[in-house]
Structure formats: structure tokens, C-alpha cells
Design an enzyme around this catalytic site. Structure first.
Site, PDB file in Angstrom:
ATOM      1  NE  ARG A  27      -3.740  -2.378   2.094  1.00 43.04           N
ATOM      2  CZ  ARG A  27      -4.643  -2.755   1.176  1.00 43.04           C
ATOM      3  NH1 ARG A  27      -5.011  -1.902   0.234  1.00 43.04           N
ATOM      4  NH2 ARG A  27      -5.189  -3.954   1.202  1.00 43.04           N
ATOM      5  CG  ASP A  28       1.574   5.491  -2.393  1.00 43.51           C
ATOM      6  OD1 ASP A  28       2.108   5.454  -3.511  1.00 43.51           O
ATOM      7  OD2 ASP A  28       1.789   6.403  -1.555  1.00 43.51           O
ATOM      8  CB  ILE A  29       3.748   5.779   2.527  1.00 44.42           C
ATOM      9  CG1 ILE A  29       3.935   5.935   4.028  1.00 44.42           C
ATOM     10  CG2 ILE A  29       4.287   6.981   1.768  1.00 44.42           C
ATOM     11  CD1 ILE A  29       5.393   5.894   4.466  1.00 44.42           C
ATOM     12  CG  HIS A  98       6.668   2.995  -8.832  1.00 47.07           C
ATOM     13  ND1 HIS A  98       7.901   3.568  -9.035  1.00 47.07           N
ATOM     14  CD2 HIS A  98       5.813   4.019  -8.662  1.00 47.07           C
ATOM     15  CE1 HIS A  98       7.792   4.882  -8.985  1.00 47.07           C
ATOM     16  NE2 HIS A  98       6.526   5.191  -8.763  1.00 47.07           N
TER      17      HIS A  98
HETATM   18  P1  5GP Z   1       5.918   8.142  -8.158  1.00 48.19           P
HETATM   19  O1  5GP Z   1       5.649   9.575  -7.798  1.00 48.19           O
HETATM   20  O2  5GP Z   1       7.405   7.884  -8.284  1.00 48.19           O
HETATM   21  O3  5GP Z   1       5.150   7.660  -9.345  1.00 48.19           O
HETATM   22  O4  5GP Z   1       5.383   7.291  -6.945  1.00 48.19           O
HETATM   23  C1  5GP Z   1       6.117   7.010  -5.815  1.00 48.19           C
HETATM   24  C2  5GP Z   1       5.120   6.610  -4.757  1.00 48.19           C
HETATM   25  O5  5GP Z   1       5.822   5.968  -3.693  1.00 48.19           O
HETATM   26  C3  5GP Z   1       4.368   7.774  -4.143  1.00 48.19           C
HETATM   27  O6  5GP Z   1       2.976   7.617  -4.357  1.00 48.19           O
HETATM   28  C4  5GP Z   1       4.744   7.729  -2.668  1.00 48.19           C
HETATM   29  O7  5GP Z   1       3.692   8.053  -1.803  1.00 48.19           O
HETATM   30  C5  5GP Z   1       5.196   6.292  -2.487  1.00 48.19           C
HETATM   31  N1  5GP Z   1       6.188   6.083  -1.469  1.00 48.19           N
HETATM   32  C6  5GP Z   1       7.357   6.780  -1.306  1.00 48.19           C
HETATM   33  N2  5GP Z   1       8.046   6.302  -0.269  1.00 48.19           N
HETATM   34  C7  5GP Z   1       7.318   5.274   0.240  1.00 48.19           C
HETATM   35  C8  5GP Z   1       7.513   4.380   1.339  1.00 48.19           C
HETATM   36  O8  5GP Z   1       8.506   4.416   2.053  1.00 48.19           O
HETATM   37  N3  5GP Z   1       6.538   3.453   1.558  1.00 48.19           N
HETATM   38  C9  5GP Z   1       5.428   3.358   0.782  1.00 48.19           C
HETATM   39  N4  5GP Z   1       4.536   2.416   1.089  1.00 48.19           N
HETATM   40  N5  5GP Z   1       5.203   4.185  -0.252  1.00 48.19           N
HETATM   41  C10 5GP Z   1       6.136   5.130  -0.517  1.00 48.19           C
END
Ligand code: 5GP
Length: 118
Positions: A27-29, A98
Site C-alpha cells: 500500500r502506498d504510504i 512501479h
Molecule cells: P511516483 O511519484 O514515483 O510515481 O510514486 C512514488 C510513490 O511511492 C508515491 O505515491 C509515494 O507516496 C510512495 N512512497 C514513497 N516512499 C514510500 C515508502 O517508504 N513506503 C510506501 N509504502 N510508499 C512510498
């Protein structure tokens, strides 16, 4: 090495929803909807732009795993979105490829929000 490698290694805790020998989903944080799950390959692939032909199978498998997770989460019937952000303009902040599985509410389209240009 990114924060996602540490999550794969178990050095940073995550709320896992799926795992096999090649893929991890958690799950996203900072969820943007009721359901917001990140699905990643365990192999360190930085981005779609740097993905190679030999990654075709794992990227395809991730999409099918996303559909499986969506059914298990109960969002398949109403619909959901699978998003891959690439690079700066795409909004990619973690350099480990991702997919975002997002659902549980009606999502706007097109998804553009004129947030501050970095
Ligand atoms: P991006 O912006 O690169 O497409 O998405 C990165 C995602 O990773 C973001 O939605 C952010 O909330 C999530 N994220 C970043 N660090 C962590 C973490 O330590 N744990 C989790 N579960 N999600 C993370």
C-alpha cells in the site's frame, strides 16, 4: 538503490498485499484514493524508459497481478486505474519502476493538475 529496494529487503516496513519471487505489491504510504497500491518488480529497473526487451515478461506479469489484486480488493467491478509515471514530467519520484493501482472512487480524466513545475 532506492527506498523500494529497502522495502523489498524488509529493511523498511510496508503493508504488503501480494508477493511472489519476482513481484511485490504494497500500500502506498500517501494514498490518493481509498485503494492505492504500488506494484513493483523485485529486479531493480529504474524506469520504463530504461526497461529492456528482456523485461517484457515481468512488466506484462505485473499488469496481470494488478488485475488479480484489484479483484481481491473488490474494486474490479467498479473500475480502477493502473498508472506508471516515467521521469520528471511524468511525476516519477522513485527510480525503481512501479505501477500505481488506484481505485475505490471515481477518478478524474484527464488526470492533469497544474501543480508547481519543478
Ligand atoms: P511516483 O511519484 O514515483 O510515481 O510514486 C512514488 C510513490 O511511492 C508515491 O505515491 C509515494 O507516496 C510512495 N512512497 C514513497 N516512499 C514510500 C515508502 O517508504 N513506503 C510506501 N509504502 N510508499 C512510498
Amino acid at each position: 538503490m532506492t527506498i523500494f529496494s529497502k522495502i523489498i529487503a524488509g529493511e523498511i516496513p510496508s503493508n504488503k498485499v501480494y508477493e511472489d519471487d519476482q513481484i511485490l505489491a504494497f500500500r502506498d504510504i500517501a494514498p490518493v484514493a481509498e485503494t492505492h497500491i504500488l506494484i513493483i518488480p523485485k529486479e531493480e529497473i529504474a524506469s520504463l524508459d530504461t526497461a529492456k526487451p528482456e523485461h517484457a515478461a515481468i512488466l506484462g506479469k505485473i499488469q496481470l497481478v494488478a488485475a488479480e489484486i484489484a479483484r481481491k480488493e473488490g474494486i474490479a467491478e467498479d473500475g480502477y486505474r493502473l498508472v506508471l509515471n516515467n521521469g520528471k514530467n511524468g511525476g516519477q519520484t522513485v527510480d525503481h519502476i512501479h505501477y500505481h493501482l488506484i481505485g475505490g472512487r471515481m477518478l478524474g480524466w484527464p488526470p492533469f493538475t497544474d501543480i508547481a513545475k519543478k
